[in-house]
Design an enzyme around this catalytic site. Structure first.
Site, PDB file in Angstrom:
ATOM      1  N   THR A   1       0.830  -1.208   0.000  1.00  0.00           N
ATOM      2  CA  THR A   1       0.000   0.000   0.000  1.00  0.00           C
ATOM      3  C   THR A   1       0.859   1.250   0.000  1.00  0.00           C
ATOM      4  O   THR A   1       0.424   2.306  -0.471  1.00  0.00           O
ATOM      5  CB  THR A   1      -0.945  -0.005   1.211  1.00  0.00           C
ATOM      6  OG1 THR A   1      -1.658  -1.250   1.236  1.00  0.00           O
ATOM      7  CG2 THR A   1      -1.950   1.126   1.135  1.00  0.00           C
TER       8      THR A   1
ATOM      9  N   TYR B   1       4.025 -12.160   6.025  1.00  0.00           N
ATOM     10  CA  TYR B   1       2.921 -11.615   5.222  1.00  0.00           C
ATOM     11  C   TYR B   1       2.637 -12.576   4.075  1.00  0.00           C
ATOM     12  O   TYR B   1       3.453 -12.735   3.167  1.00  0.00           O
ATOM     13  CB  TYR B   1       3.293 -10.229   4.709  1.00  0.00           C
ATOM     14  CG  TYR B   1       2.240  -9.531   3.866  1.00  0.00           C
ATOM     15  CD1 TYR B   1       0.897  -9.895   3.894  1.00  0.00           C
ATOM     16  CD2 TYR B   1       2.608  -8.468   3.039  1.00  0.00           C
ATOM     17  CE1 TYR B   1      -0.045  -9.235   3.133  1.00  0.00           C
ATOM     18  CE2 TYR B   1       1.665  -7.800   2.268  1.00  0.00           C
ATOM     19  CZ  TYR B   1       0.351  -8.185   2.319  1.00  0.00           C
ATOM     20  OH  TYR B   1      -0.585  -7.533   1.555  1.00  0.00           O
TER      21      TYR B   1
ATOM     22  N   LYS C   1       0.461 -11.694   8.959  1.00  0.00           N
ATOM     23  CA  LYS C   1      -0.602 -10.958   8.280  1.00  0.00           C
ATOM     24  C   LYS C   1      -1.115 -11.898   7.197  1.00  0.00           C
ATOM     25  O   LYS C   1      -0.435 -12.157   6.207  1.00  0.00           O
ATOM     26  CB  LYS C   1      -0.067  -9.654   7.678  1.00  0.00           C
ATOM     27  CG  LYS C   1      -1.089  -8.886   6.843  1.00  0.00           C
ATOM     28  CD  LYS C   1      -0.449  -7.683   6.167  1.00  0.00           C
ATOM     29  CE  LYS C   1      -1.441  -6.963   5.258  1.00  0.00           C
ATOM     30  NZ  LYS C   1      -0.803  -5.837   4.525  1.00  0.00           N
TER      31      LYS C   1
ATOM     32  N   VAL D   1      -4.358  -5.817   9.723  1.00  0.00           N
ATOM     33  CA  VAL D   1      -3.484  -4.840   9.077  1.00  0.00           C
ATOM     34  C   VAL D   1      -4.305  -4.277   7.937  1.00  0.00           C
ATOM     35  O   VAL D   1      -4.594  -4.962   6.960  1.00  0.00           O
ATOM     36  CB  VAL D   1      -2.179  -5.468   8.568  1.00  0.00           C
ATOM     37  CG1 VAL D   1      -1.318  -4.402   7.897  1.00  0.00           C
ATOM     38  CG2 VAL D   1      -1.414  -6.110   9.725  1.00  0.00           C
TER      39      VAL D   1
END
Length: 291
Positions: A47, A135, A163, A205
């Site tokens: 992001t 992640y 995550k 998250v």
């Protein structure tokens, strides 16, 4: 326990008109996020347009965020890539900036095996003294880290959480059921935050927290105090935002929404392109409907 709080934000990277990192805008964005419920910041994740940031830019961003936050929340640096050796070197450089933890994305494009995933993450984790967030995001990396591999990695002393953005609740439940004590699971998708909490996850998250952070924190807290009907109602209300912020390539919708909310974060770097007039109208409608 929620080592990094219940609501971590995968922060966008603000740019100036020349698409260079704008540190003043970054400070204003941090203030906005912390005032609307964010418990921790993930800096230079997807992001944050990490593929377009140089290592020098990322390190400068880590240093600035750590200095500006000044202990008000945890700062998690995105330092993983699909190159194990360079990720190790970069993680060690990031550790020197004072960040609280690091996040390692599954190695993308290479499409390695589960053993390759394990050895990659193990090498990275052993290269740092910092807590590690794994992640798993197969929609972007083209490889899914199985529950078995995650659980293997969870035995490493500084691998403290994952995550999970696979969208596979069965896989997530298996991780939660068999994880060693203290290992935590965060939802990596806003839209399944509440389902993940319901099976034992600790938080999310989030991307949507840029826009509806206070409402998300309210939803999460409602769940944990047993107000399940209220939490479910908030989830249903927020679902259009969760989905709308990914209606076209992220983080373009989020940056567009922030600009329309009066939080200046600038444009995006190629290969991303700014929102079209039609897309801007869609975001405006999305925010108006949630007002």
């Amino acid at each position: 326990m929620a080592l990094f709080g219940r609501l971590a934000t995968a922060m966008v990277t603000p740019f100036d008109q020349q698409l260079q990192i704008d540190f003043e805008k970054t400070e204003r964005l941090i203030d906005h996020l912390l005032s609307t419920g964010t418990d921790a910041l993930v800096v230079s994740g997807t992001t944050g347009e990490s593929p377009t940031l140089s290592s020098e830019e990322k390190l400068a961003l880590f240093r600035h965020v750590v200095q500006y936050v000044n202990g008000r929340c945890k700062v998690i640096a995105g330092t993983g890539s699909n190159d194990t050796a360079s990720s190790i070197a970069f993680t060690q450089a990031a550790e020197a900036t004072g960040v609280d933890a690091v996040m390692f994305v599954a190695p993308y494009y290479s499409r390695t095996s589960q053993e390759g995933l394990y050895q990659h993450f193990r090498a990275l984790a052993e290269s740092t003294r910092l807590p590690v967030m794994l992640y798993n995001v197969p929609g972007r990396t083209a490889v899914n880290m199985t529950a078995e591999t995650t659980l293997r990695l969870a035995k490493l002393p500084n691998v403290v959480c994952v995550k999970e953005a696979s969208g596979n609740l069965s896989q997530i439940a298996k991780i939660i059921e068999h994880a060693p004590e203290g290992f935590e699971v965060y939802s990596g998708d806003d839209g399944i935050t509440l389902p993940v909490l319901s099976i034992g996850g600790v938080g999310v998250v989030s991307v949507a927290s840029h826009v509806v952070g206070a409402q998300m924190q309210e939803m999460i807290q409602a769940f944990f105090v047993g107000k399940l009907d209220a939490a479910a109602a908030l989830h249903r209300k927020l679902l259009p935002i969760f989905e709308g912020l990914f209606a076209f390539p992220s983080p373009v919708p989020t940056k567009t929404a922030l600009e329309q909310m009066g939080v200046a974060v600038g444009g995006v770097r190629l290969p991303l392109v700014p929102a079209s007039d039609e897309e801007r109208a869609f975001i405006h409608s999305l925010l108006s409907d949630n007002a």
